[in-house]
Design a protein around this motif. Structure first.
Motif, PDB file in Angstrom:
ATOM      1  N   SER A  22       0.574  -1.193   0.106  1.00 52.89           N
ATOM      2  CA  SER A  22       0.121  -0.037   0.013  1.00 52.89           C
ATOM      3  C   SER A  22       0.831   1.132   0.038  1.00 52.89           C
ATOM      4  CB  SER A  22      -0.803   0.030   1.258  1.00 52.89           C
ATOM      5  OG  SER A  22      -0.227   0.136   2.313  1.00 52.89           O
ATOM      6  N   GLU A  23       0.116   2.421  -0.214  1.00 53.23           N
ATOM      7  CA  GLU A  23       1.111   3.609  -0.175  1.00 53.23           C
ATOM      8  C   GLU A  23       1.584   3.797   1.175  1.00 53.23           C
ATOM      9  OE1 GLU A  23      -1.830   6.793  -0.913  1.00 53.23           O
ATOM     10  OE2 GLU A  23      -2.213   5.884  -3.084  1.00 53.23           O
ATOM     11  N   ALA A  24       0.759   3.387   2.166  1.00 50.67           N
ATOM     12  CA  ALA A  24       1.377   3.559   3.617  1.00 50.67           C
ATOM     13  C   ALA A  24       2.766   2.646   3.883  1.00 50.67           C
ATOM     14  CB  ALA A  24       0.241   3.332   4.602  1.00 50.67           C
ATOM     15  N   GLN A  25       2.575   1.570   3.204  1.00 48.22           N
ATOM     16  CA  GLN A  25       3.624   0.766   3.487  1.00 48.22           C
ATOM     17  C   GLN A  25       4.882   1.094   2.509  1.00 48.22           C
ATOM     18  OE1 GLN A  25       1.424  -2.906   1.928  1.00 48.22           O
ATOM     19  NE2 GLN A  25       1.398  -3.991   4.060  1.00 48.22           N
ATOM     20  N   ILE A  26       4.515   1.740   1.441  1.00 46.06           N
ATOM     21  CA  ILE A  26       5.907   2.120   0.386  1.00 46.06           C
ATOM     22  C   ILE A  26       6.305   3.345   1.306  1.00 46.06           C
ATOM     23  CG2 ILE A  26       6.571   3.368  -1.505  1.00 46.06           C
ATOM     24  CD1 ILE A  26       4.246   1.353  -2.903  1.00 46.06           C
ATOM     25  N   ARG A  27       5.491   4.123   1.931  1.00 47.99           N
ATOM     26  CA  ARG A  27       6.198   5.272   2.863  1.00 47.99           C
ATOM     27  C   ARG A  27       6.940   4.816   3.643  1.00 47.99           C
ATOM     28  NH1 ARG A  27       1.739   7.689   5.844  1.00 47.99           N
ATOM     29  NH2 ARG A  27       3.275   8.595   6.808  1.00 47.99           N
ATOM     30  N   GLU A  28       6.693   3.869   4.443  1.00 47.20           N
ATOM     31  CA  GLU A  28       7.571   3.255   5.685  1.00 47.20           C
ATOM     32  C   GLU A  28       8.690   2.902   5.046  1.00 47.20           C
ATOM     33  OE1 GLU A  28       6.985   0.039   9.022  1.00 47.20           O
ATOM     34  OE2 GLU A  28       5.200   1.414   8.776  1.00 47.20           O
ATOM     35  N   ARG A  29       8.477   1.930   4.181  1.00 52.20           N
ATOM     36  CA  ARG A  29       9.760   0.976   3.496  1.00 52.20           C
ATOM     37  C   ARG A  29      10.897   2.047   2.927  1.00 52.20           C
ATOM     38  NH1 ARG A  29       8.244  -3.304  -0.801  1.00 52.20           N
ATOM     39  NH2 ARG A  29       7.270  -4.038   0.993  1.00 52.20           N
ATOM     40  N   TYR A  30      10.164   3.264   2.143  1.00 52.50           N
ATOM     41  CA  TYR A  30      11.171   3.936   1.563  1.00 52.50           C
ATOM     42  C   TYR A  30      11.487   5.288   2.137  1.00 52.50           C
ATOM     43  CZ  TYR A  30      10.883   0.413  -2.319  1.00 52.50           C
ATOM     44  OH  TYR A  30      10.919  -0.938  -3.052  1.00 52.50           O
ATOM     45  N   GLY A  31      11.041   5.507   3.249  1.00 51.81           N
ATOM     46  CA  GLY A  31      10.904   6.726   3.962  1.00 51.81           C
ATOM     47  C   GLY A  31      10.674   7.998   3.047  1.00 51.81           C
ATOM     48  N   VAL A  32       9.506   7.918   2.357  1.00 52.39           N
ATOM     49  CA  VAL A  32       9.012   8.892   1.610  1.00 52.39           C
ATOM     50  C   VAL A  32       7.547   9.492   1.889  1.00 52.39           C
ATOM     51  CG1 VAL A  32      10.422   8.241  -0.455  1.00 52.39           C
ATOM     52  CG2 VAL A  32       8.261   7.482  -0.018  1.00 52.39           C
ATOM     53  N   SER A  33       7.337  10.494   1.242  1.00 49.17           N
ATOM     54  CA  SER A  33       5.807  11.275   1.408  1.00 49.17           C
ATOM     55  C   SER A  33       4.652  10.175   0.983  1.00 49.17           C
ATOM     56  CB  SER A  33       5.613  12.497   0.821  1.00 49.17           C
ATOM     57  OG  SER A  33       5.634  12.605  -0.548  1.00 49.17           O
TER      58      SER A  33
END
Length: 155
Positions: free
Chosen positions: A111-122
């Motif tokens: 999900s967008e939230a998981q990608i945010r956390e994994r890559y440290g992005v907005s």
């Protein structure tokens, strides 16, 4: 009555030009055909061609030289990862995972939230990465469910 362009025509043009770049028809550093020539070849409006070329620019495959034209990116003269936006690097990483079989046909992507956390992005950067995969034809979005690897992705 104005002529209408088929829905998703830009995605088809993007795919065809991407394939030509990949197979060497358009060599690294070479100039792409003019927008007018691509309009005639695909029988579409200029905005449709521009949208397709913009998608290729966003992927880092094409470079725009204002007043001159668009050129195939030459990795020997300019590394793509240094000039690409962060979301394209994330999309490239997810694309590699799809191509390597880490995500197979029908699998739910992070999900967008998981990608945010994994890559440290907005959240916006994560969303742009997923949209880039959709534009490349690798992913389909099921509203309210998530994004899935397309069933008909060629291997």
């Amino acid at each position: 009555m104005a002529r209408r362009t088929a829905w998703g025509a830009y995605a088809h043009i993007t795919s065809v030009v991407r394939q030509r770049i990949t197979d060497g028809t358009y060599a690294p550093g070479s100039q792409l055909p003019a927008e007018v020539a691509l309009c005639a070849e695909f029988d579409v409006a200029r905005n449709t061609v521009r949208r397709a070329l913009s998608a290729l620019q966003a992927e880092g495959l094409v470079r725009l030289r204002p007043g001159v034209g668009r050129f195939v990116h030459d990795p020997t003269t300019e590394p793509a990862t240094l000039t690409r936006p962060r979301y394209l690097n994330i999309a490239a990483d997810l694309r590699r995972q799809i191509e390597n079989g880490d995500y197979t046909r029908g699998d739910l992507l992070p999900s967008e939230a998981q990608i945010r956390e994994r890559y440290g992005v907005s959240r916006y950067t994560a969303r742009c990465a997923l949209i880039a995969l959709q534009d490349a034809g690798l992913v389909t979005c099921v509203h309210g469910k998530g994004r899935y690897v397309r069933q008909d992705v060629p291997r």
